[in-house]
Design an enzyme around this catalytic site. Structure first.
Site, mmCIF file in Angstrom:
data_model
loop_
_atom_site.group_PDB
_atom_site.id
_atom_site.type_symbol
_atom_site.label_atom_id
_atom_site.label_comp_id
_atom_site.label_asym_id
_atom_site.label_seq_id
_atom_site.Cartn_x
_atom_site.Cartn_y
_atom_site.Cartn_z
ATOM 1 N N CYS A 105 17.377 42.331 -10.799
ATOM 2 C CA CYS A 105 17.657 42.109 -9.384
ATOM 3 C C CYS A 105 17.040 43.286 -8.644
ATOM 4 C CB CYS A 105 19.174 42.076 -9.152
ATOM 5 S SG CYS A 105 19.657 42.492 -7.470
ATOM 6 N N TYR A 112 48.628 47.285 -53.578
ATOM 7 C CA TYR A 112 48.073 46.300 -54.509
ATOM 8 C C TYR A 112 47.616 46.851 -55.849
ATOM 9 C CZ TYR A 112 43.844 47.648 -51.877
ATOM 10 O OH TYR A 112 42.860 48.332 -51.242
ATOM 11 N N LYS A 155 33.911 36.979 -50.670
ATOM 12 C CA LYS A 155 33.921 37.107 -49.208
ATOM 13 C C LYS A 155 33.815 35.752 -48.513
ATOM 14 C CE LYS A 155 33.698 41.677 -48.461
ATOM 15 N NZ LYS A 155 32.762 42.298 -47.576
ATOM 16 N N CYS A 162 18.972 36.924 -7.115
ATOM 17 C CA CYS A 162 20.169 37.521 -7.727
ATOM 18 C C CYS A 162 21.385 36.676 -7.357
ATOM 19 C CB CYS A 162 20.345 38.945 -7.220
ATOM 20 S SG CYS A 162 21.948 39.639 -7.654
ATOM 21 N N ASP A 216 41.481 43.328 -44.543
ATOM 22 C CA ASP A 216 40.373 44.059 -43.916
ATOM 23 C C ASP A 216 40.938 45.295 -43.211
ATOM 24 O OD1 ASP A 216 37.847 44.628 -43.190
ATOM 25 O OD2 ASP A 216 37.679 43.092 -41.650
ATOM 26 N N ARG A 224 40.145 56.851 -49.083
ATOM 27 C CA ARG A 224 39.256 56.727 -50.227
ATOM 28 C C ARG A 224 38.071 57.687 -50.144
ATOM 29 N NH1 ARG A 224 37.172 51.010 -51.503
ATOM 30 N NH2 ARG A 224 35.679 51.383 -49.843
ATOM 31 N N CYS A 253 23.144 45.509 -3.640
ATOM 32 C CA CYS A 253 23.765 44.550 -4.547
ATOM 33 C C CYS A 253 25.139 45.071 -4.961
ATOM 34 C CB CYS A 253 22.886 44.324 -5.775
ATOM 35 S SG CYS A 253 23.591 43.110 -6.897
ATOM 36 N N CYS A 260 23.576 39.142 -4.757
ATOM 37 C CA CYS A 260 23.102 39.595 -3.440
ATOM 38 C C CYS A 260 21.896 38.797 -2.949
ATOM 39 C CB CYS A 260 22.772 41.084 -3.480
ATOM 40 S SG CYS A 260 21.288 41.436 -4.431
ATOM 41 N N GLU A 286 44.347 37.432 -54.702
ATOM 42 C CA GLU A 286 45.004 38.106 -53.575
ATOM 43 C C GLU A 286 44.152 37.962 -52.321
ATOM 44 O OE1 GLU A 286 45.258 42.226 -54.770
ATOM 45 O OE2 GLU A 286 46.617 41.774 -56.432
ATOM 46 N N LYS A 288 42.070 39.482 -49.358
ATOM 47 C CA LYS A 288 41.404 40.772 -49.215
ATOM 48 C C LYS A 288 41.657 41.271 -47.795
ATOM 49 C CE LYS A 288 37.234 43.324 -50.049
ATOM 50 N NZ LYS A 288 37.184 44.001 -48.762
HETATM 51 C C1 9MJ Z 1 42.244 44.437 -50.499
HETATM 52 N N1 9MJ Z 1 41.374 45.080 -49.755
HETATM 53 O O1 9MJ Z 1 43.034 43.658 -50.016
HETATM 54 C C2 9MJ Z 1 41.883 45.575 -53.819
HETATM 55 N N2 9MJ Z 1 42.269 44.677 -51.912
HETATM 56 O O2 9MJ Z 1 41.768 46.408 -56.090
HETATM 57 C C3 9MJ Z 1 43.030 44.044 -52.836
HETATM 58 N N3 9MJ Z 1 41.556 45.618 -52.538
HETATM 59 C C4 9MJ Z 1 41.350 46.440 -54.838
HETATM 60 N N4 9MJ Z 1 42.801 44.611 -54.028
HETATM 61 C C5 9MJ Z 1 41.082 47.329 -56.786
HETATM 62 N N5 9MJ Z 1 43.877 43.035 -52.581
HETATM 63 C C6 9MJ Z 1 40.233 47.968 -55.965
HETATM 64 C C7 9MJ Z 1 40.402 47.404 -54.705
#
Ligand code: 9MJ
Length: 689
Positions: free
Chosen positions: A438, A238, A326, A420, A131, A150, A444, A423, A127, A129
């Site tokens: 400056c 997810y 990552k 500068c 942000d 969370r 200035c 000026c 999947e 990830k």
């Molecule tokens: C994100 N951040 O897209 C999980 N996540 O699954 C996806 N995070 C996750 N899965 C279990 N696609 C804990 C976190």
């Protein structure tokens, strides 16, 4: 050599202990900045590298693991203001990998754990990830009843109302569904919605966000849900936390149920059968990343079979059945067209690289910071060079390398300007500092404009409607040249403003109201900060407000011969900063301006949130050896009780705390008739048993 440079295996137990403590503190601070202030101080890679080092030290010195160790935490503690919700099942974070080779280690580990041979089938769901921020949404009999962040994984914040304002999140599930089920996923903001929000914020002189993640966090964690409702947030689902019934045997099937119940599920998800397919997915998403309408910072691999997931369980606070892979910081190659030197409000000259615009991970970058002259010299950065630039998280793009073999033959080292660029005043450099300045001061124009922007900015006087662009326009027209002109704007240029393009009756009235609000009452510390005294940030402004109580008292004291002594007695103000503060108050142009501003603005006394103690604002001297505490401990207790601590007894001393064998200081206190306290009396007055 700092501790962090010592290889982990070479650390002594004492060094390990010190470093674990330091890492716990640094990472906890970074968590607060990331989760609660929505203003990260470390990049993901820096954070992860510190966390890894912490784990490596703990592995070698298991006896030294601290109760507050970052390895025992998932995220930050819930912020004040929201009710807390204890998750039915802990909300986990994911372990990270960074290298392609780590995929094999991950799948190998799982095969060993499950006792599978290399030939046994083992499917994964891969999947993107997202942000954003993870959420949990609870449904009873198919109806949304509760929402949570969370938080630290065990307890989150109750965001039931806020979450319900997000259009993508269903309020009712399509039947059939388990009687009670908790859906988890990510709240995020699309790149387009993020840019639109920042544009709007900027025009209102409100805080802009560094990236879509922070914008989503700042929008979701609003105590007033109508603000959340006004922001465009999106969700993906997810996974599932608690469920009264499990209608699926694989993660892929669960995703189908999520879609059927009405949740948005990422269309980028793929089933993978082996390591090669996982790697291909990682590379493919890396290429696609820039084109996606939302930010992703990696991919996630999850074991498909639920029975395997159950068997694998968790390591510390992350599932063993999933891992986040990552992406590296985003880099690109481009041409440095020109090195331009910018002038800031204090006159500091900052070099900036103008680049041939280049796409770095979905964002067009046309400038990079060069920090100062030393940095340019050290990296030998020159105009017309081909450079590698890097963008990581929110950090301003930086030049990481110069490709010297592509350098034109007529290239010349960069020479820092001696005048500068605005000026043409002489440029000076403090031998102890990296920055050039400056020396033009008030003449200035760039310094003047930057000072005005600072004066009205959010953390200073906070005049809504007087954003950076408006200040520039009003300065250009000659309407606002110095801070006092803000308060004559209505009287002198009100008519003209009404006839100015882009301004209507309502926006003009809003501006007058915002200026009036400042005139009616402004906190002393905000006012001091707004003045833009060199080196005086928000916390020093607060210290000054607290110590001097009123502006007239502060400015009177700054004109006396004792000013340096008065200032340096304040914990947090050193001689260099004190000299800048004194210079500011004694500069004749400033004196006149300050008087005018005080006539226009009703300055409110500093609101201290500290508890009043017998030592608040008093000067305390310790002498002799203390029996029940160290001198350092005693000093910090006194400071915490609002006292100033001095090393010598003078007429300004209020208390002298006498330890055993107190010598000349006790004598001097008696001569001057200053109250002396025994160690016990001192503690009693602090109400410490
Ligand atoms: C994100 N951040 O897209 C999980 N996540 O699954 C996806 N995070 C996750 N899965 C279990 N696609 C804990 C976190």
């Amino acid at each position: 050599m700092s501790l962090r440079e010592i290889p982990v295996q070479d650390l002594t137990p004492l060094e390990a202990q010190a470093e674990l403590k330091e890492l716990a503190r640094t990472l906890a601070q970074a968590d607060v900045e990331y989760y609660q202030n929505d203003a990260p101080s470390l990049t993901d890679a820096q954070y992860d590298s510190l966390k890894k080092r912490n784990e490596a030290i703990e592995a070698l010195f298991p006896d030294l693991v601290l109760p507050e160790s970052p390895s025992l935490k998932v995220g930050a503690k819930a912020a004040e203001g929201f009710d807390k919700i204890t998750h039915l099942i802990p909300m986990l974070s994911l372990s990270n990998i960074f290298e392609e080779a780590d995929i094999l280690e991950f799948t190998d580990r799982i095969r060993r754990f499950l006792n599978l041979t290399a030939e046994d089938p083992l499917d994964f769901v891969a999947e993107p990830k997202i942000d954003g921020l993870s959420y949990s949404a609870l449904y009873e009999n198919g109806v949304y009843v509760k929402g949570a962040t969370r938080g630290d994984g065990a307890q989150g914040e109750d965001i039931t109302a806020n979450l319900s304002t997000i259009r993508g999140l269903p309020m009712k599930l399509q039947a059939p569904f388990p009687e009670k089920i908790e859906i988890r996923g990510e709240v995020y903001m699309t790149k387009a919605d993020f840019f639109a929000l920042n544009n709007e914020q900027e025009s209102l002189n409100k805080k802009t966000f560094a990236n879509p993640r922070n914008a989503a966090a700042g929008s979701l964690r609003q105590l007033d849900p109508s603000i959340t409702a006004s922001r465009k947030l999106s969700v993906f689902a997810y996974t599932v936390g608690f469920t009264s019934e499990e209608l699926w045997t694989t993660h892929a099937e669960l995703l189908e149920h999520l879609k059927r119940w009405g949740f948005p599920v990422s269309p980028e998800i793929q089933l993978c059968h082996n390591d090669d397919e996982l790697l291909a997915y990682y590379r493919q998403m890396g290429e696609k990343r820039a084109a996606l309408s939302y930010d992703i910072d990696g991919v996630v691999y999850k074991i498909n079979r639920m029975d395997y997931q159950r068997r694998l369980g968790f390591i510390s606070r992350a599932p063993r059945w999933a891992i986040a892979h990552k992406f590296p910081p985003m880099q690109a190659q481009t041409i440095l067209k020109k090195i331009r030197v910018q002038v800031g409000r204090t006159g500091a000259l900052t070099p900036v690289a103008d680049l041939e615009p280049v796409n770095v991970g979905g964002v067009m970058v046309s400038h990079a910071t060069l920090h100062n002259a030393d940095e340019i010299e050290r990296k030998d950065i020159r105009e017309a060079d081909t450079v590698i630039i890097q963008r990581a998280g929110d950090v301003i793009p930086q030049i990481v390398a110069v490709l010297k073999d592509k350098r034109p033959s007529n290239s010349q080292p960069f020479e820092f300007p001696k005048q500068c660029p605005i000026c043409h005043s002489h440029v000076a450099r403090d031998p102890d500092e990296a920055a050039h300045y400056c020396t033009g001061g008030l003449i200035c124009s760039k310094q003047a404009v930057e000072r005005l922007k600072h004066f009205v900015s959010r953390d200073a006087l906070d005049i809504e409607g007087l954003g950076k662009k408006n200040i520039e326009a009003f300065f250009e027209k000659g309407w606002i040249k110095t801070p006092i002109d803000v308060f004559y704007l209505k009287e002198r240029h009100g008519e003209a403003l009404l006839n100015t393009e882009g301004w209507g009756e309502k926006s003009v009235q809003n501006l007058w109201d915002a200026i009036q609000k400042v005139a009616d009452g402004t906190a002393l510390d905000k006012f001091i900060f707004a003045l833009g005294i060199r080196q005086v940030g928000q916390s020093t402004a607060r210290l000054l407000a607290e110590q001097f109580g009123s502006f007239s008292h502060l400015s009177e004291e700054m004109k006396k011969d004792t000013a340096m002594e008065e200032l340096t007695r304040i914990d947090g103000i050193g001689e260099v900063m004190a000299a800048d503060i004194i210079d500011f108050f004694n500069e004749p142009n400033n004196e006149k301006l300050l008087e005018e501003l005080q006539n226009k603005i009703n300055l409110l006394p500093f609101q201290t949130n500290r508890i009043q103690t017998p030592f608040t604002g008093k000067t305390v001297v310790f002498t002799g050896s203390l029996e029940h505490m160290t001198r350092m401990e005693a000093k910090s207790l006194a400071l915490a009780a609002g006292a100033k601590v001095s090393g010598s007894v003078s007429a300004k001393t209020d208390f002298v705390v006498l330890g055993a064998d107190a010598g000349s200081k006790a004598k001097k206190a008696a001569e001057l008739g200053i109250r002396t306290l025994s160690e016990k009396e001192f503690k009693d007055m602090l109400e410490i048993i």
